[in-house]
Design an enzyme around this catalytic site. Structure first.
Site, PDB file in Angstrom:
ATOM      1  CG  ASP A 116     105.558  62.931  29.578  1.00 28.18           C
ATOM      2  OD1 ASP A 116     105.382  62.631  28.386  1.00 28.18           O
ATOM      3  OD2 ASP A 116     104.802  62.555  30.473  1.00 28.18           O
ATOM      4  CG  HIS A 129     108.552  60.078  27.320  1.00 28.50           C
ATOM      5  ND1 HIS A 129     107.455  59.713  28.044  1.00 28.50           N
ATOM      6  CD2 HIS A 129     109.632  59.772  28.082  1.00 28.50           C
ATOM      7  CE1 HIS A 129     107.850  59.199  29.220  1.00 28.50           C
ATOM      8  NE2 HIS A 129     109.163  59.231  29.256  1.00 28.50           N
TER       9      HIS A 129
END
Ligand SMILES: *[C@@H]1O[C@H](CO)[C@@H](O)[C@H](O)[C@H]1NC(C)=O
Ligand SMILES: *[C@@H]1O[C@H](CO)[C@@H](O)[C@H](O)[C@H]1NC(C)=O
Ligand SMILES: *[C@@H]1O[C@H](CO)[C@@H](O)[C@H](O)[C@H]1NC(C)=O
Ligand SMILES: *[C@@H]1O[C@H](CO)[C@@H](O)[C@H](O)[C@H]1NC(C)=O
Ligand SMILES: *[C@@H]1O[C@H](CO)[C@@H](O)[C@H](O)[C@H]1NC(C)=O
Length: 432
Positions: free
Chosen positions: A235, A258
């Site tokens: 993430d 991310h």
């Protein structure tokens, strides 16, 4: 397979929960350090027996001793159930992790913290060791899209209760150096309501497909330096949430992840304030985003004075993103709302490299356009492998200026002589 009840218990937990009192305590009298090895406090150090009690016992002694070090020695493996190490303690307390700390591999054995969190000050974690969450495989199946309803009964997306391998709460002047943190069930290192944070030379690693595994998560935290570290996770590499200001991120590699992310801010009409963030000399590779600001529709507050300098991207789907229509619920559940967290003063300087989907996506709110967005020397070209093809840059309600070399040319959509003027105005009653 895990039950949703077990998931809920896990979500409230943290392996190491560290906190300290606002009103601290005695100045150091002695200059020598006392080292307290957990082996002297009954740790089995076999990687199987739970050594949490030995750690807490060593901590309690060290806590009263100025300049003490609690040592988890090298060449040993310590299985720990979740512990809260709490202050107030004497100054310059250090937790030295040279061995390997293993979190319980079974999600069900992560209990809810049984007592409220408390506080730490002038504290360091360092060492050549590893904190291993061991949790990847079990979580992947539990949180896959097919299991959304099960996940939601487990409060999978509840804000603020992510289980975390190392979590600081209300702690000040904290340093985390040199250690390695791997395979967290969710966030790896979290600071909530903290200040004066220095993170240096750490390594975080989890697979790119492990869900919700932020690298470093900052919430309501000021005066932060994150330097010379390598983060790989599933993430956000660094996630900056509301209440953060004066955050400096420097010489950090994110691969995979991310990217570096502010938000999601302003969920459920909430007030969000983030200011004075600098990220420089950042390498983002194999990521969904490079540097991103995301806000929910309908929020209030502001994001201001954000600078991204010398960001090198490779194989990043969308290197530069502002998304004021952020919605992680999917589909119709995010209705359009007027109002937005205002975004003003965002600079992208020397963002270069390759993208695999869209070079720039600035999707700003109709009610509150982004202003003062600056791009200087942004050079992005399609990656050799862009599986689904690429799309042109988007600038929607974004005002500012583009200077230097801008490639591809569509990125120059920012060009405005009155870049700082707010073209549409609505009453702005919330100050941060
Ligand atoms: C960084 O951390 C690694 C791993 O603990 C260590 O070997 C190395 O000496 C550290 N580097 C610096 C400059 O402290
Ligand atoms: C969803 O959860 C069930 C029960 O925990 C499990 O058997 C199944 O494999 C999961 N599905 C996926 C796609 O991971
Ligand atoms: C943190 O450190 C700074 C600078 O060393 C000091 O001025 C400040 O009082 C410290 N804050 C706390 C809460 O210990
Ligand atoms: C913007 O934020 C940076 C980083 O905290 C700070 O050094 C700088 O002074 C801020 N600039 C303004 C105009 O507030
Ligand atoms: C929200 O507004 C956008 C742009 O006007 C529109 O395309 C979209 O259909 C709207 N969504 C909903 C759920 O009304």
């Amino acid at each position: 397979m895990r039950s949703s009840v077990a998931s809920a218990a896990l979500l409230a937990g943290a392996l190491l929960c560290l906190l300290a009192s606002p009103a601290l305590v005695a100045a150091a009298r002695s200059t020598g350090r006392t080292t307290l090895s957990v082996l002297s406090f009954g740790a089995a150090a076999d990687g199987v027996t739970d050594d949490a009690e030995a750690l807490v016992a060593a901590w309690q002694v060290a806590c009263r001793d100025p300049r003490a070090t609690v040592l988890l020695p090298s060449r040993h493996r310590f299985h720990l159930s979740p512990v809260t190490l709490q202050g107030p303690c004497s100054t310059k307390l250090t937790l030295q992790i040279d061995g390997t700390v293993l979190a319980p591999p079974e999600m069900g054995s992560w209990p809810k913290p049984s007592r409220p969190l408390q506080w730490l000050q002038d504290f360091s974690i360092l060492g050549a060791g590893t904190v291993d969450g061991q949790s990847i495989t079990s979580l992947q199946s539990a949180s896959s899209p097919a299991n959304t309803s099960q996940a939601s009964t487990g409060h999978w997306h509840s804000p603020g209760v992510k289980p975390t391998l190392i979590r600081f709460y209300s702690s000040f002047n904290v340093t985390v150096r040199n250690i390695r943190i791997t395979n967290s069930p969710q966030c790896h290192l979290k600071f909530d309501s903290c200040g004066g944070i220095k993170v240096k030379n750490i390594t975080i690693s989890s697979p790119g497909d492990s869900p919700n595994t932020d690298g470093i998560h900052l919430q309501n935290t000021r005066d932060v330096e994150i330097k010379s570290s390598t983060i790989g996770c599933g993430d956000d590499c660094v996630s900056i949430q509301t209440g953060c200001s004066n955050v400096h991120i420097k010489n950090v590699v994110c691969n995979p992840s991310h990217g570096i992310s502010l938000g999601g801010l302003g969920k459920d009409y909430s007030l969000a304030c983030v200011s004075d963030v600098v990220a420089e000399n950042i390498i983002v590779q194999n990521a969904l985003y490079g540097v991103r600001i995301k806000t929910w529709q309908g929020g209030v507050g502001s994001v201001r004075n954000i600078t991204f300098t010398n960001v090198r991207v490779a194989n990043v789907a969308t290197p530069i993103a502002i998304d004021q229509f952020y919605c992680d619920r999917g589909g119709a559940r995010c209705a359009n709302r007027t109002g937005a967290v205002a975004i003003t003063g965002v600079a992208y300087r020397r963002v270069v490299g390759t993208y695999s989907f869209q070079p720039v996506r600035l999707a700003c709110s109709d009610a509150r356009p982004c202003t003062g967005v600056t791009m200087v020397d942004v050079r992005l070209s399609p990656a050799a492998t862009a599986p689904g093809g690429t799309v042109a840059p988007l600038c929607w309600n974004s005002y500012g200026e583009a200077l230097g070399t801008i490639q591809p040319l569509g990125v120059g959509c920012l060009q405005r002589s009155n870049g700082y003027a707010m073209p549409l105005t609505q009453p702005f009653n919330y100050t941060c």
